[in-house]
Design a protein around this motif. Structure first.
Motif, PDB file in Angstrom:
ATOM      1  N   UNK A   1       0.828  -1.209   0.000  1.00  0.00           N
ATOM      2  CA  UNK A   1       0.000   0.000   0.000  1.00  0.00           C
ATOM      3  C   UNK A   1       0.861   1.256   0.000  1.00  0.00           C
ATOM      4  N   UNK A   2       1.964   1.191   0.716  1.00  0.00           N
ATOM      5  CA  UNK A   2       2.873   2.347   0.786  1.00  0.00           C
ATOM      6  C   UNK A   2       3.779   2.422  -0.448  1.00  0.00           C
ATOM      7  N   UNK A   3       3.856   1.346  -1.205  1.00  0.00           N
ATOM      8  CA  UNK A   3       4.688   1.337  -2.403  1.00  0.00           C
ATOM      9  C   UNK A   3       6.135   0.965  -2.148  1.00  0.00           C
ATOM     10  N   UNK A   4       6.396   0.352  -0.983  1.00  0.00           N
ATOM     11  CA  UNK A   4       7.755  -0.081  -0.667  1.00  0.00           C
ATOM     12  C   UNK A   4       8.060  -1.370  -1.431  1.00  0.00           C
ATOM     13  N   UNK A   5       9.229  -1.415  -2.034  1.00  0.00           N
ATOM     14  CA  UNK A   5       9.609  -2.603  -2.789  1.00  0.00           C
ATOM     15  C   UNK A   5      10.711  -3.409  -2.095  1.00  0.00           C
ATOM     16  N   UNK A   6      11.181  -2.915  -0.954  1.00  0.00           N
ATOM     17  CA  UNK A   6      12.244  -3.645  -0.257  1.00  0.00           C
ATOM     18  C   UNK A   6      12.108  -3.460   1.252  1.00  0.00           C
ATOM     19  N   UNK A   7      12.686  -4.402   1.978  1.00  0.00           N
ATOM     20  CA  UNK A   7      12.696  -4.294   3.439  1.00  0.00           C
ATOM     21  C   UNK A   7      13.584  -3.149   3.893  1.00  0.00           C
ATOM     22  N   UNK A   8      14.530  -2.745   3.059  1.00  0.00           N
ATOM     23  CA  UNK A   8      15.394  -1.609   3.374  1.00  0.00           C
ATOM     24  C   UNK A   8      14.545  -0.351   3.581  1.00  0.00           C
ATOM     25  N   UNK A   9      13.533  -0.165   2.753  1.00  0.00           N
ATOM     26  CA  UNK A   9      12.665   1.010   2.888  1.00  0.00           C
ATOM     27  C   UNK A   9      11.911   0.974   4.218  1.00  0.00           C
ATOM     28  N   UNK A  10      11.492  -0.201   4.634  1.00  0.00           N
ATOM     29  CA  UNK A  10      10.814  -0.329   5.924  1.00  0.00           C
ATOM     30  C   UNK A  10      11.780  -0.017   7.059  1.00  0.00           C
TER      31      UNK A  10
END
Length: 88
Positions: free
Chosen positions: A17-26
């Motif tokens: 939903x947030x558009x994050x494509x990697x765990x790095x972004x989280x």
């Protein structure tokens, strides 16, 4: 469904939903250590987050605990704890 599976599915939902494509972004948005995120969502996938950790993850995903748990997926959770006498 086990609780850790349901939590992973909800985190995945909010990541998409947030558009994050990697765990790095989280990791960057939540401040939760990479090792913790990997334990929850990476190769191990067997950990349950502590509530304060889940709160930080929710904040990084622009949601809150109420909205995170407000899903039918949590209605049929199985208890997999082996020693239920230690539950407080």
């Amino acid at each position: 469904m086990q609780l850790n599976d349901a939590i992973r599915l909800r985190i995945d939902y909010f990541l998409n939903r947030k558009g994050f494509s990697s765990l790095w972004e989280l990791y960057k948005s939540s401040g939760v250590p990479k090792s913790t995120i990997n334990a929850l969502l990476g190769t191990e996938k067997n950990s349950l987050p502590r509530l304060p950790t889940l709160l930080h993850i929710c904040e990084g995903l622009d949601t809150n605990l109420k909205d995170f748990f407000d899903d039918a997926i949590f209605l049929e959770i199985e208890d997999s704890s082996e020693d239920k006498k230690d539950i407080l």
